[in-house]
Design an enzyme around this catalytic site. Structure first.
Site, short mmCIF file in Angstrom:
data_model
loop_
_atom_site.label_atom_id
_atom_site.label_comp_id
_atom_site.label_asym_id
_atom_site.label_seq_id
_atom_site.Cartn_x
_atom_site.Cartn_y
_atom_site.Cartn_z
N HIS A 37 11.54 -39.16 18.66
CA HIS A 37 11.23 -39.88 17.42
C HIS A 37 11.45 -41.38 17.62
O HIS A 37 10.72 -42.22 17.07
CB HIS A 37 12.10 -39.34 16.29
N HIS A 94 16.92 -29.95 20.97
CA HIS A 94 17.01 -30.49 19.61
C HIS A 94 17.29 -31.99 19.64
O HIS A 94 16.57 -32.78 19.01
CB HIS A 94 18.11 -29.75 18.86
N GLU A 95 18.32 -32.38 20.37
CA GLU A 95 18.68 -33.79 20.40
C GLU A 95 17.59 -34.62 21.09
O GLU A 95 17.35 -35.78 20.72
CB GLU A 95 20.03 -33.99 21.09
N HIS A 146 15.01 -35.58 18.60
CA HIS A 146 15.38 -36.82 17.91
C HIS A 146 15.05 -38.03 18.77
O HIS A 146 14.54 -39.05 18.28
CB HIS A 146 16.88 -36.82 17.60
#
Length: 668
Positions: free
Chosen positions: A468, A461-462, A465
Site C-alpha cells: 500500500h 499480511h504485513e 500493508h
C-alpha cells in the site's frame, strides 16, 4: 559534534544514518525540531497574504519536516528495539507532542485561514486530490477541537496530553511484563515437542542468559507450546501468564490506566458534541455508526459461536479419552485442536515448518509482488538500527520505487505483535520522495528460522500493508500509502494473504530447508484443505475482542473495565473454553493509542471486502487486468478519495457478508 538527526542525510536513498545516531542525540534533536515546527506554523498563521491553498494547506503539508525525520527514527527504534533510555524519552515526548498538536489545531488565526478556504472551496478551482486534502485538513482541525473556546479548549488540551502519557505507559507496562516472564523447560518437558520449537526455546534461553530452553510470552513461542506440549500443568502456567499480561499487579498493572483512558475519551467526545467516543470515532470510518459495526459482528458471531460449541464438544471427548475429567479449558483448546487436525486432516504443523523457512516466505512475498505489479527487490548493505534488520531497494522497470526494511525476529526489546510503518511516505509535493517502509514481526529465531502457517500469513499480511505504501502514487504525503480509514486499511493486507494459498506459489517457494525439495503435493493439499480448520475458535476470540472494544466506547465510561469486559462476554454467550484474543490489560490495539479504539472490528470489515476483492481475479490469481485495476483504484490512491468510492471503482459495488462467512467455512 553535529547531531546526525538534524543533518541532511548523505546516505543511500537518504536513509537515516543509524550507525551514527546515539540515544543522546534524540532529546536535543527533538527539542530543536519541535521549535522549528512551531516556527513553521507561526509563519503560516501570521502571514499577511490572503489565505490560498498553496500558502496555507500546502504550507501545512510541508511544515515540520525536520520533526518528522527525528520522530520517524525515534519511534522506529522505540517500538522495535526499546531500552530504558528510549522508554524514558517516550514518556517525555508524548505529552510534548500532544501539546504541540493542540497548539496547531488550537491556533485561531490558522484555523480561520483553513475555515475561510473551506467556506470558499467551490470557488478555488482545486483538483480532486487538493479538494480531498482541504476537506481532511478542515475535518482534522474541527475534530481536534479547533472550534472550542475558553475552558473547553483548555480542558481538551489537558485531555490530549494525559492520553498521550497513558498510552505510552500502557505500552511500556506491557513490554515490561512480556520481557520479564519466562518458563524454563527441563528435558522431560521437551520430550514430545517438535524440533523447531525446541530449537526456538533454546535460542530464547540463550537470549535470556539461562542454560535451559525457555518459553517466553512471545506469540511465536507460547502458541506452539500450547499446541504441542503434552504437559497440561505447564500449558496452564504458560497460558495464565500470557493472559495476565498487563494485570500482574505492581507498577506495570494496566487496569487503572484503561479505566482512566476510557473516561478521558468519553469526556473528549462530549466536549466535541458527540454522545459517545464510538460515535465520534466511527463518524469518519466506512462503518459510520456503532450500530452498523454491531450488526456486522453479530452476523458473524452467531454462526461462529455455534461452530465453536460443536468443536468444543469434540475436543472435550478427546481430552476425556486421555483420562482428564472436567471441562475443556483455554489452555487445552490448542493442544487438542492440533491433535484433531492431525487425526482429521492427517496434517501435522510440525511437518509443514521445514518447508516454510523465513527466507523462502520473504522470497514468496516478493515473487508475488513481482508477478502482480512488476516490483523487483535487491538487497541493500546499509546500516540499520539492529543486526537482525535487512533492507532491499524496490525498483520497477529499472526505476527506484522505495526502500523496504524487514525486522522479523522476536526479542525482549521489541513490543509484541506485527506491524508495518513508513519512516518516510511517498509524495510528489513539495518534493518528490520515495517511501521507506518497515515490516516488523516477532518470529522465533532458529537456524534456519522456520515459520508456522499462521506466521507465514502474518508475513504476507504485513507485506500487503507495505505494498500500500510502495505502490502509492499521490501528491501529498499525508494522504499517501495507508493514510486511509481504519476499516479500509486492512483490505490490502488481508487481500494479500490469499496469495499464500495459491498452489503454484507454494509449489515454487515452500521448499525443505535441508533438501531443497518442494513441499509434496499431498502435504500441500492437506494444508490448503485445512486452511479453515478451527475457524469457530479463531472467529469467536476475535469477535469477542471487537465487541468488548465497542462496548467500552459506546456510552458512559465504565468505572471498572474488567467488570464491563466480563458483562459483555456473558451477554454474548462467550464459550467457556475460549478467551478474548486480547484481554483488556494487554489490548494494545485499543489502549496504546487511539488507532484501533472503537475500531478493532475493522479487520472483519476489511475481510468482507478482501474476500470479494480476491474474486476479482477471475482469470487466475495473476490476472494482469485485475492486478492493474487493484493498483489503479486502491493501492496507488492512498487516502486521496473516499474508500467506498475507491472500492466501488475497483469492483463496481460494495460486498455483503456472505463471502466472508463462506471464506471462513462458517456457511455453505
Amino acid at each position: 559534534m553535529s547531531n546526525p538527526l538534524l543533518s541532511d542525510w548523505a546516505t543511500p536513498f537518504a536513509i537515516a544514518p543509524f550507525d551514527l545516531i546515539e540515544d543522546a542525540h534524540f532529546a536535543p534533536a527533538f527539542d530543536e525540531a519541535l521549535e522549528m515546527a512551531r516556527q513553521d506554523v507561526r509563519e503560516i498563521a501570521e502571514q499577511a497574504e490572503k489565505p490560498s491553498f498553496a500558502n496555507t494547506i500546502e504550507a501545512l503539508e510541508a511544515s515540520g519536516d525536520r520533526l518528522d525525520k527525528v520522530l520517524s527514527v525515534f519511534f522506529t527504534v522505540a517500538g522495535a528495539d526499546s531500552n530504558p533510555e528510549r522508554q524514558k524519552l517516550q514518556r517525555e515526548f508524548g505529552p510534548k507532542l500532544a501539546a504541540y498538536s493542540s497548539e496547531v489545531t488550537g491556533n485561531k488565526s490558522l484555523f480561520q485561514r483553513v475555515q475561510s478556504l473551506w467556506d470558499a472551496r467551490d470557488t478555488l478551482d482545486l483538483t480532486h486530490e487538493q479538494a480531498r486534502l482541504l476537506m481532511l485538513t478542515h475535518r482534522r482541525f474541527v475534530r481536534a477541537g479547533a472550534a472550542l473556546e475558553g475552558q473547553a479548549e483548555a480542558r481538551m488540551r489537558e485531555i490530549m496530553s494525559r492520553l498521550a502519557e497513558l498510552g505510552t505507559q500502557f505500552s511500556q507496562n506491557l513490554l515490561a511484563d512480556e520481557a520479564e516472564w519466562f518458563m524454563e523447560l527441563d528435558e522431560q518437558a521437551l520430550e514430545k515437542l517438535p524440533d523447531f520449537l525446541v530449537d526456538a526455546a533454546r535460542s530464547a534461553g540463550r537470549e535470556k542468559g539461562v542454560e535451559a530452553p525457555v518459553i517466553t510470552l512471545s506469540r511465536s513461542l507460547v502458541v506452539p507450546f500450547l499446541q504441542f506440549s503434552d504437559r497440561r500443568d505447564l500449558r496452564e502456567r504458560a497460558f495464565r501468564a500470557w493472559e495476565a499480561r498487563g494485570a500482574m499487579g505492581g507498577e506495570t498493572d494496566n487496569r487503572a490506566i484503561t479505566a482512566e483512558i476510557l473516561r478521558l475519551r468519553q469526556e473528549r467526545a462530549q466536549l466535541l458534541g458527540y454522545e459517545s467516543f464510538a460515535a465520534y470515532k466511527l463518524e469518519t470510518e466506512m462503518a459510520k455508526t456503532p450500530e452498523r459495526v454491531r450488526d456486522l459482528l453479530m452476523q458473524v458471531w452467531e454462526p461462529a459461536c455455534a461452530q465453536a460449541e460443536k468443536d468444543a464438544a469434540i475436543l472435550t471427548e478427546m481430552m476425556q479419552a486421555d483420562g482428564i475429567n472436567g471441562e475443556l479449558r483455554p489452555w487445552d483448546w490448542r493442544y487438542y485442536a492440533e491433535k484433531r487436525r492431525l487425526a482429521e486432516h492427517d496434517l501435522d504443523e510440525a511437518a509443514l515448518k521445514p518447508y516454510l523457512t523465513l527466507d523462502n516466505m520473504i522470497a514468496a512475498a516478493f515473487g508475488v509482488a513481482n508477478r502482480l505489479f512488476g516490483l523487483e527487490f535487491q538487497p541493500l548493505d546499509i546500516a540499520l538500527y539492529h543486526p537482525d534488520c535487512r533492507a532491499w531497494e524496490v525498483t520497477r522497470n529499472g526505476r527506484h520505487v522505495a526502500v523496504f526494511i524487514g525486522d522479523y525476529f522476536a526479542r525482549a526489546s521489541k513490543r509484541s505483535g506485527a506491524w508495518c510503518s513508513a519512516m518516510r511516505g511517498q509524495a510528489k509535493q513539495p518534493k518528490v520522495q520515495g517511501p521507506v517502509v518497515i515490516n516488523v514481526c516477532n518470529f522465533a529465531k532458529g537456524e534456519p528460522a522456520l515459520l508456522g502457517y499462521d506466521d507465514a500469513r502474518t508475513l504476507f499480511h504485513e507485506f500487503g500493508h507495505a505494498l500500500h505504501h510502495l505502490l502509492s502514487d499521490v501528491n501529498y504525503e499525508s494522504i499517501s500509502g495507508t493514510s486511509v480509514a481504519r476499516d479500509f486499511v486492512e483490505l490490502p493486507s488481508q487481500l494479500y494473504e490469499h496469495w499464500l494459498e495459491v498452489p503454484e506459489v507454494l509449489e515454487t517457494y515452500a521448499r525443505h530447508y535441508r533438501t531443497g525439495e518442494a513441499m509434496p503435493r499431498e502435504l500441500l493439499d492437506k494444508m490448503l484443505k485445512a486452511a479453515n480448520f478451527d475457524q469457530g475458535f479463531q472467529t469467536v476470540e476475535y469477535v469477542a475482542s471487537a465487541m468488548v472494544d465497542l462496548a467500552f466506547h459506546e456510552g458512559e465510561a465504565p468505572d471498572d473495565p474488567m467488570t464491563k469486559q466480563q458483562e459483555t462476554l456473558e451477554k454474548m454467550g462467550m464459550p467457556s473454553a475460549i478467551t478474548m484474543r486480547h484481554a483488556t490489560p494487554h489490548f494494545a490495539h485499543v489502549f496504546s493509542g487511539d488507532g484501533y479504539s472503537s475500531g478493532y472490528y475493522s479487520y472483519m470489515w476489511s475481510e468482507v471486502m478482501d474476500a470479494d476483492a480476491f474474486a476479482a481475479f477471475e482469470a487466475g490469481p495473476f490476472d494482469e487486468d485485475a492486478a492493474k485495476s487493484l493498483e489503479t483504484h486502491i493501492l496507488s490512491r492512498g487516502g486521496s478519495a473516499d474508500p467506498e468510492a475507491l472500492y466501488t471503482a475497483f469492483r463496481g459495488r460494495l460486498p455483503g457478508v456472505e463471502a466472508l462467512l463462506k471464506g471462513r467455512g462458517l456457511a455453505a
